[in-house]
Design a protein around this motif. Structure first.
Motif, PDB file in Angstrom:
ATOM      1  N   GLN A  16     -12.106  -5.145  -0.436  1.00  0.00           N
ATOM      2  CA  GLN A  16     -12.079  -6.012   0.735  1.00  0.00           C
ATOM      3  C   GLN A  16     -10.768  -6.769   0.856  1.00  0.00           C
ATOM      4  O   GLN A  16     -10.461  -7.286   1.917  1.00  0.00           O
ATOM      5  CB  GLN A  16     -13.240  -7.008   0.684  1.00  0.00           C
ATOM      6  N   GLN A  17      -9.959  -6.863  -0.215  1.00  0.00           N
ATOM      7  CA  GLN A  17      -8.703  -7.600  -0.187  1.00  0.00           C
ATOM      8  C   GLN A  17      -7.539  -6.618  -0.143  1.00  0.00           C
ATOM      9  O   GLN A  17      -7.467  -5.715  -0.975  1.00  0.00           O
ATOM     10  CB  GLN A  17      -8.553  -8.485  -1.425  1.00  0.00           C
ATOM     11  N   VAL A  18      -6.640  -6.826   0.792  1.00  0.00           N
ATOM     12  CA  VAL A  18      -5.478  -5.953   0.917  1.00  0.00           C
ATOM     13  C   VAL A  18      -4.339  -6.740   1.549  1.00  0.00           C
ATOM     14  O   VAL A  18      -4.565  -7.636   2.371  1.00  0.00           O
ATOM     15  CB  VAL A  18      -5.809  -4.695   1.766  1.00  0.00           C
ATOM     16  N   HIS A  59       0.971  -9.107   6.192  1.00  0.00           N
ATOM     17  CA  HIS A  59      -0.424  -9.158   6.635  1.00  0.00           C
ATOM     18  C   HIS A  59      -1.325  -9.371   5.425  1.00  0.00           C
ATOM     19  O   HIS A  59      -1.253  -8.604   4.455  1.00  0.00           O
ATOM     20  CB  HIS A  59      -0.820  -7.857   7.345  1.00  0.00           C
ATOM     21  N   LEU A  60      -2.172 -10.385   5.497  1.00  0.00           N
ATOM     22  CA  LEU A  60      -3.143 -10.677   4.438  1.00  0.00           C
ATOM     23  C   LEU A  60      -4.538 -10.502   5.030  1.00  0.00           C
ATOM     24  O   LEU A  60      -4.880 -11.150   6.026  1.00  0.00           O
ATOM     25  CB  LEU A  60      -2.969 -12.102   3.909  1.00  0.00           C
ATOM     26  N   HIS A  61      -5.332  -9.629   4.413  1.00  0.00           N
ATOM     27  CA  HIS A  61      -6.688  -9.349   4.888  1.00  0.00           C
ATOM     28  C   HIS A  61      -7.676  -9.525   3.751  1.00  0.00           C
ATOM     29  O   HIS A  61      -7.469  -8.989   2.649  1.00  0.00           O
ATOM     30  CB  HIS A  61      -6.792  -7.914   5.432  1.00  0.00           C
ATOM     31  N   HIS A  62      -8.694 -10.302   3.996  1.00  0.00           N
ATOM     32  CA  HIS A  62      -9.838 -10.425   3.085  1.00  0.00           C
ATOM     33  C   HIS A  62     -11.075 -10.235   3.959  1.00  0.00           C
ATOM     34  O   HIS A  62     -11.613 -11.193   4.511  1.00  0.00           O
ATOM     35  CB  HIS A  62      -9.841 -11.785   2.392  1.00  0.00           C
ATOM     36  N   HIS A  63     -11.520  -8.996   4.080  1.00  0.00           N
ATOM     37  CA  HIS A  63     -12.598  -8.679   5.002  1.00  0.00           C
ATOM     38  C   HIS A  63     -13.901  -9.364   4.599  1.00  0.00           C
ATOM     39  O   HIS A  63     -14.708  -9.735   5.455  1.00  0.00           O
ATOM     40  CB  HIS A  63     -12.784  -7.158   5.078  1.00  0.00           C
ATOM     41  N   TYR A  64     -14.106  -9.531   3.302  1.00  0.00           N
ATOM     42  CA  TYR A  64     -15.350 -10.153   2.843  1.00  0.00           C
ATOM     43  C   TYR A  64     -15.408 -11.628   3.220  1.00  0.00           C
ATOM     44  O   TYR A  64     -16.451 -12.154   3.576  1.00  0.00           O
ATOM     45  CB  TYR A  64     -15.472  -9.962   1.328  1.00  0.00           C
ATOM     46  N   CYS A  65     -14.264 -12.301   3.173  1.00  0.00           N
ATOM     47  CA  CYS A  65     -14.210 -13.723   3.515  1.00  0.00           C
ATOM     48  C   CYS A  65     -13.803 -13.962   4.960  1.00  0.00           C
ATOM     49  O   CYS A  65     -13.718 -15.116   5.389  1.00  0.00           O
ATOM     50  CB  CYS A  65     -13.233 -14.457   2.585  1.00  0.00           C
ATOM     51  N   GLY A  66     -13.518 -12.891   5.699  1.00  0.00           N
ATOM     52  CA  GLY A  66     -13.129 -13.069   7.092  1.00  0.00           C
ATOM     53  C   GLY A  66     -11.748 -13.645   7.260  1.00  0.00           C
ATOM     54  O   GLY A  66     -11.504 -14.410   8.200  1.00  0.00           O
ATOM     55  N   LEU A  67     -10.801 -13.300   6.382  1.00  0.00           N
ATOM     56  CA  LEU A  67      -9.444 -13.830   6.428  1.00  0.00           C
ATOM     57  C   LEU A  67      -8.504 -12.765   6.973  1.00  0.00           C
ATOM     58  O   LEU A  67      -8.423 -11.651   6.434  1.00  0.00           O
ATOM     59  CB  LEU A  67      -8.998 -14.264   5.027  1.00  0.00           C
ATOM     60  N   HIS A  68      -7.778 -13.096   8.048  1.00  0.00           N
ATOM     61  CA  HIS A  68      -6.797 -12.183   8.653  1.00  0.00           C
ATOM     62  C   HIS A  68      -5.607 -13.034   9.095  1.00  0.00           C
ATOM     63  O   HIS A  68      -5.652 -13.715  10.118  1.00  0.00           O
ATOM     64  CB  HIS A  68      -7.392 -11.436   9.855  1.00  0.00           C
TER      65      HIS A  68
END
Length: 438
Positions: free
Chosen positions: A206-208, A277-286
């Motif tokens: 989920q983190q990328v 670009h910072l993405h944490h799909h589980y925490c809803g961070l974009h």
């Protein structure tokens, strides 16, 4: 038990009508965040040709910390604040994502509960049976996601009444207020529909983080991808080999939270628009950070390493260096100005007192001199007649007959003799001379 659960769900659905507008707004906003990343920073960077540039990109929320106790990462707890004479705060109930509930007061066991499917459907409402007067107060539903740094609080005011016609529910502008009949059942709503409360299959996927390079005239969604890095440790690099060697991020990015891109041996073709670009799909961070990189002319050669002239060969060795004086003017504080003003006023007051004292002393001296001159002039104007008049008056005073009663004749004779004039002394020689002259 199933019937009781079904009845509780029906009550909860009815109470959700209070929060439908807020829920719809929240879904719209979250949908917009998922469409594209939110730009949180934009920077302009200029570096000379041949140098190394570091495009810094930090985020503490993206720090990867594996925790095997995942059920302890998400928790909800209800607190009660009584506004009576005691003003006490009491923990009512808490529940972890594993489904375990903990009730802190034995009196509330079997009477206060929360749905066990709360972390699946996002309904954390508190159900209170057999409501009593001691249940009155301000309830707060606290949602915590320690891993994603999520902390939310929803407050509900509960009032208890004995009159059926006074039972009602309304919104006071800050919180929901429930007026409940004694002995009834109430459901205090606490609903959260955010995706953060949804179970994820694999948190590592989920983190990328990825870096893009955008050429002039190209949209950011069609930019060239440079680096992809996942929290699991997987890394992907794109472009020619020389480009992959000169542009890279640290292998410990997710453990340090530092996703900076290092570009070595800068050249004019390297300038352009870079985005992190910072993405944490589980925490809803974009999140997205933009860097404008410009490459300038190379640095001039450094002459600091050149050999210096020896002291004996230097013609300026005997010259005395003039000291450099730097004048620093510090702004005075307001208190310093008032202190200086107090000193000036005190000095002026002292001078005024001294002047007043001198004026009073001079006037007093002038008054004494005037009195002395008046007395002196009066003494100068006195004549011999004045003295004769005084002598005559004195004689008249002495010639007054004192009519006194004497004790005996001897004292009376002595007094009469004292009144008689003293015998006149006659010089016979002088009298004979006067006769002879005649």
């Amino acid at each position: 038990m199933d019937m009781e659960t079904a009845r509780m769900n029906i009550i909860a659905r009815k109470l959700l009508l209070f929060q439908i507008p807020a829920a719809l707004l929240q879904i719209i906003v979250s949908g917009q965040d998922n469409i594209d990343s939110v730009v949180v920073g934009e920077y302009n960077i200029t570096a000379p040709t041949g140098s190394e540039a570091i495009l810094q990109c930090h985020s503490q929320r993206m720090v990867w910390t594996q925790d095997r106790l995942k059920d302890r990462q998400r928790v909800v707890h209800w607190d009660l604040f009584r506004s009576g004479p005691d003003y006490t705060m009491e923990r009512v109930l808490d529940m972890f994502s594993a489904g375990d509930q903990r009730i802190y007061n034995n009196y509330n066991k079997g009477r206060i509960t929360m749905p066990k499917t709360a972390f699946n459907d996002g309904n954390f409402s508190l159900v209170i049976k057999d409501v009593s007067m001691s249940d009155r107060g301000l309830y707060s539903c606290n949602l915590h996601h320690h891993y994603c740094h999520l902390y939310e609080t929803i407050k509900v005011q509960l009032n208890v009444t004995k009159s059926l016609r006074k039972e009602k529910r309304f919104w006071d502008g800050e919180k929901a207020v429930f007026v409940v009949l004694v002995g009834g059942t109430v459901v205090l709503p606490c609903v959260n529909r955010q995706p953060v409360w949804t179970e994820a299959h694999s948190e590592e996927d989920q983190q990328v983080v990825h870096w893009d390079r955008q050429l002039p005239g190209v949209r950011h969604d069609r930019a060239d991808r440079l680096v992809d890095m996942y929290a699991s440790g997987e890394r992907r690099q794109y472009g020619p080999l020389f480009l992959r060697r000169k542009m890279n991020i640290s292998a410990e990015a997710f453990s340090l939270g530092d996703f900076s891109l290092t570009i070595s041996d800068l050249r004019p073709p390297d300038q352009g628009l870079y985005s992190c670009h910072l993405h944490h799909h589980y925490c809803g961070l974009h999140e997205r950070r933009i860097f404008h990189l410009s490459v300038g002319p190379p640095l001039p050669p450094d002459d600091s390493a050149a050999p210096r002239v020896l002291p004996q060969d230097d013609p300026n060795t005997n010259m005395v260096e003039v000291p450099h004086v730097i004048n620093v003017i510090l702004p005075e504080h307001r208190g310093h100005f008032l202190q200086q003003l107090g000193y000036i006023l005190a000095t002026l007051l002292l001078l005024a007192l001294i002047a007043i004292a001198l004026i009073l002393v001079s006037r007093r001296c002038k008054k004494r001199g005037l009195e002395y001159d008046l007395r002196r002039s009066e003494r100068g104007n006195m004549t011999s007649n004045d003295f004769e008049m005084a002598t005559t008056e004195l004689k008249m005073c002495n010639q007054e007959e004192l009519r006194l009663d004497y004790k005996n004749n001897i004292v009376k004779e002595k007094a009469e003799m004292s009144k008689m004039p003293s015998p006149k002394v006659i010089d016979l020689d002088k009298e004979l001379n006067k006769t002879a002259w005649k």
